[in-house]
Design a protein around this motif. Sequence first.
Motif, PDB file in Angstrom:
ATOM      1  N   ALA A  36      19.532  25.624   6.098  1.00  0.00           N
ATOM      2  CA  ALA A  36      18.685  24.533   6.595  1.00  0.00           C
ATOM      3  C   ALA A  36      18.661  24.417   8.108  1.00  0.00           C
ATOM      4  CB  ALA A  36      19.144  23.204   5.995  1.00  0.00           C
ATOM      5  N   GLY A  37      19.615  25.049   8.793  1.00  0.00           N
ATOM      6  CA  GLY A  37      19.654  24.965  10.251  1.00  0.00           C
ATOM      7  C   GLY A  37      19.861  23.545  10.733  1.00  0.00           C
ATOM      8  N   ARG A  38      19.082  23.147  11.723  1.00  0.00           N
ATOM      9  CA  ARG A  38      19.209  21.805  12.308  1.00  0.00           C
ATOM     10  C   ARG A  38      18.796  20.703  11.346  1.00  0.00           C
ATOM     11  NH1 ARG A  38      17.692  25.192  16.483  1.00  0.00           N
ATOM     12  NH2 ARG A  38      19.033  25.034  18.339  1.00  0.00           N
ATOM     13  N   ASP A  39      18.102  21.066  10.283  1.00  0.00           N
ATOM     14  CA  ASP A  39      17.634  20.062   9.312  1.00  0.00           C
ATOM     15  C   ASP A  39      18.628  19.852   8.177  1.00  0.00           C
ATOM     16  OD1 ASP A  39      15.163  19.715  10.675  1.00  0.00           O
ATOM     17  OD2 ASP A  39      14.414  21.556   9.760  1.00  0.00           O
ATOM     18  N   ALA A  40      19.884  20.223   8.398  1.00  0.00           N
ATOM     19  CA  ALA A  40      20.900  20.058   7.352  1.00  0.00           C
ATOM     20  C   ALA A  40      21.054  18.603   6.936  1.00  0.00           C
ATOM     21  CB  ALA A  40      22.238  20.614   7.836  1.00  0.00           C
ATOM     22  N   TRP A  41      20.805  17.665   7.864  1.00  0.00           N
ATOM     23  CA  TRP A  41      20.921  16.245   7.518  1.00  0.00           C
ATOM     24  C   TRP A  41      19.882  15.858   6.466  1.00  0.00           C
ATOM     25  CZ3 TRP A  41      16.918  12.797   8.385  1.00  0.00           C
ATOM     26  CH2 TRP A  41      15.889  13.237   9.236  1.00  0.00           C
ATOM     27  N   MET A  42      18.698  16.484   6.506  1.00  0.00           N
ATOM     28  CA  MET A  42      17.690  16.226   5.476  1.00  0.00           C
ATOM     29  C   MET A  42      18.178  16.759   4.129  1.00  0.00           C
ATOM     30  SD  MET A  42      14.152  17.219   7.416  1.00  0.00           S
ATOM     31  CE  MET A  42      13.834  16.706   9.107  1.00  0.00           C
ATOM     32  N   SER A  43      18.807  17.921   4.169  1.00  0.00           N
ATOM     33  CA  SER A  43      19.369  18.487   2.942  1.00  0.00           C
ATOM     34  C   SER A  43      20.398  17.543   2.333  1.00  0.00           C
ATOM     35  CB  SER A  43      20.026  19.840   3.237  1.00  0.00           C
ATOM     36  OG  SER A  43      19.086  20.770   3.707  1.00  0.00           O
ATOM     37  N   ALA A  44      21.205  16.905   3.197  1.00  0.00           N
ATOM     38  CA  ALA A  44      22.241  15.986   2.718  1.00  0.00           C
ATOM     39  C   ALA A  44      21.629  14.808   1.966  1.00  0.00           C
ATOM     40  CB  ALA A  44      23.077  15.493   3.894  1.00  0.00           C
ATOM     41  N   LEU A  45      20.586  14.220   2.516  1.00  0.00           N
ATOM     42  CA  LEU A  45      19.953  13.067   1.868  1.00  0.00           C
ATOM     43  C   LEU A  45      19.286  13.458   0.556  1.00  0.00           C
ATOM     44  CD1 LEU A  45      18.332  11.317   4.980  1.00  0.00           C
ATOM     45  CD2 LEU A  45      20.396  10.636   3.746  1.00  0.00           C
ATOM     46  N   LEU A  46      18.564  14.572   0.571  1.00  0.00           N
ATOM     47  CA  LEU A  46      17.883  15.016  -0.643  1.00  0.00           C
ATOM     48  C   LEU A  46      18.891  15.412  -1.714  1.00  0.00           C
ATOM     49  CD1 LEU A  46      15.283  15.673  -2.135  1.00  0.00           C
ATOM     50  CD2 LEU A  46      15.255  17.905  -0.994  1.00  0.00           C
ATOM     51  N   ALA A  47      19.983  16.036  -1.301  1.00  0.00           N
ATOM     52  CA  ALA A  47      21.023  16.444  -2.261  1.00  0.00           C
ATOM     53  C   ALA A  47      21.639  15.241  -2.954  1.00  0.00           C
ATOM     54  CB  ALA A  47      22.102  17.254  -1.552  1.00  0.00           C
ATOM     55  N   ALA A  48      21.856  14.143  -2.211  1.00  0.00           N
ATOM     56  CA  ALA A  48      22.423  12.937  -2.821  1.00  0.00           C
ATOM     57  C   ALA A  48      21.491  12.387  -3.905  1.00  0.00           C
ATOM     58  CB  ALA A  48      22.685  11.884  -1.750  1.00  0.00           C
ATOM     59  N   LEU A  49      20.175  12.449  -3.662  1.00  0.00           N
ATOM     60  CA  LEU A  49      19.212  11.986  -4.665  1.00  0.00           C
ATOM     61  C   LEU A  49      19.241  12.887  -5.903  1.00  0.00           C
ATOM     62  CD1 LEU A  49      16.151  11.109  -2.381  1.00  0.00           C
ATOM     63  CD2 LEU A  49      17.706   9.517  -3.521  1.00  0.00           C
ATOM     64  N   ILE A  50      19.294  14.203  -5.675  1.00  0.00           N
ATOM     65  CA  ILE A  50      19.371  15.132  -6.802  1.00  0.00           C
ATOM     66  C   ILE A  50      20.663  14.904  -7.593  1.00  0.00           C
ATOM     67  CG2 ILE A  50      19.509  17.562  -7.474  1.00  0.00           C
ATOM     68  CD1 ILE A  50      17.882  18.222  -4.954  1.00  0.00           C
ATOM     69  N   GLY A  51      21.763  14.711  -6.863  1.00  0.00           N
ATOM     70  CA  GLY A  51      23.045  14.469  -7.516  1.00  0.00           C
ATOM     71  C   GLY A  51      23.024  13.219  -8.372  1.00  0.00           C
ATOM     72  N   TYR A  52      22.381  12.170  -7.858  1.00  0.00           N
ATOM     73  CA  TYR A  52      22.301  10.927  -8.633  1.00  0.00           C
ATOM     74  C   TYR A  52      21.457  11.127  -9.891  1.00  0.00           C
ATOM     75  CZ  TYR A  52      21.149   6.168 -10.009  1.00  0.00           C
ATOM     76  OH  TYR A  52      20.986   5.017 -10.737  1.00  0.00           O
ATOM     77  N   PHE A  53      20.381  11.895  -9.785  1.00  0.00           N
ATOM     78  CA  PHE A  53      19.544  12.179 -10.960  1.00  0.00           C
ATOM     79  C   PHE A  53      20.362  12.910 -12.022  1.00  0.00           C
ATOM     80  CE2 PHE A  53      16.832  15.325 -13.147  1.00  0.00           C
ATOM     81  CZ  PHE A  53      15.998  14.460 -13.835  1.00  0.00           C
ATOM     82  N   ILE A  54      21.138  13.910 -11.603  1.00  0.00           N
ATOM     83  CA  ILE A  54      21.979  14.655 -12.541  1.00  0.00           C
ATOM     84  C   ILE A  54      23.017  13.725 -13.179  1.00  0.00           C
ATOM     85  CG2 ILE A  54      23.719  16.482 -12.707  1.00  0.00           C
ATOM     86  CD1 ILE A  54      22.124  17.983 -10.539  1.00  0.00           C
ATOM     87  N   TYR A  55      23.597  12.850 -12.369  1.00  0.00           N
ATOM     88  CA  TYR A  55      24.575  11.881 -12.881  1.00  0.00           C
ATOM     89  C   TYR A  55      23.960  11.025 -13.986  1.00  0.00           C
ATOM     90  CZ  TYR A  55      27.541   7.679 -12.854  1.00  0.00           C
ATOM     91  OH  TYR A  55      28.330   6.607 -13.215  1.00  0.00           O
TER      92      TYR A  55
END
Length: 363
Positions: A36-55
């Motif tokens: 993700a390069g400099r946009d890793a912070w966007m990956s972090a936010l989107l990953a939390a949403l995906i993680g919550y969906f899986i939960y």
Amino acid sequence: MNRANIISAKQAVFLLLTCILSTVDVFLPSEVAQHAGRDAWMSALLAALIGYFIYRIIIGLCLIFPDHSLVGFSRLLLGRYLGGLLALIYIVSFLVFCVMVTIQFSIIISTSFKPESPPFVWHMVVLVPALYVSYLGISVPARMNELLLPLGLLLLPLVALLNIPNINWDEYLPMLQHGLLPPIEGAVLTAGELTYPMLILALIPLISHKEKLVGYGIPAFITVGIALLIGTLSIPILGLKTTEASLLPALMMVRSIEIGFITRMDPFMMTIWFTGFFIFIAAFSYSAASLTRELFGFKGYRMILLSYGFIIIIAANIYITNVPLLRYFMQFPLTLWLYSVSLVIPIFLIIVAKLRGYPKQAK
């Protein structure tokens, strides 16, 4: 049922948080920065949403069969043999996760603290106490974790605050330089490490007030999202190229703190990692032994647990020095495996349950 095997919904969610946070900040920040390069912070936010969906998917499946573990409801839905095979897949998965965490601990120690020590020693250091507390029942590591997790969570904002003088926010610019695909790739990779709520598939019959698991999910994954965002601070603190090339960016962030007498905080970071790995192995080894006991009809889980301890220590020593192989496996192969057992299979089981008229028929 033995009270040593009963935990509260809060304790269960705390276990999940520890399992996620103890693994997500080891090699992952470097790997996400590479995608993700400099946009890793966007990956972090989107990953939390995906993680919550899986939960929510996992919790939804478990609440259809609140009195059955994975062994019980997979056999109800798929039959004795196919359901048993599915349970066996999860048992093997849980053991593989324990092996990987054991190896990660020895790699951290060997590369950053004690390079002259044999990794086998560090495998034993984390594995033996983890097996001991899980031998006493799942409530023992759950109670320990209930006390230790809040202390560990305090370290995350503390590291961020003490690194403020070292932050160069320009490292986050320009945003979306290469489009949306890189941060999405980083999010998918990161979210793979947020799938450890699959632990609930084994523990659901042992959790009291199961209905509270749904409500606890939102604050839990808000916490995960904040932790992931703090992890991405390695980019403005260390620089993008250094983060991409580093084996342990989180440790480098801690070592970069130099404010007066506040320096060399890496032993605190190592203590947090040890605690997290210890709880992770205790929870997943217990779950593997518990599912095995139910699958094959054994009277107890303790001898199974000890047998699995030997399997973990032997497997951990097979590729003991092959760090590149481990890092490769933790990207695409592990991510695909994690999504399969935490999302694809649970969705399939929910569909089968609905087609067969559950939960009304579940007893």
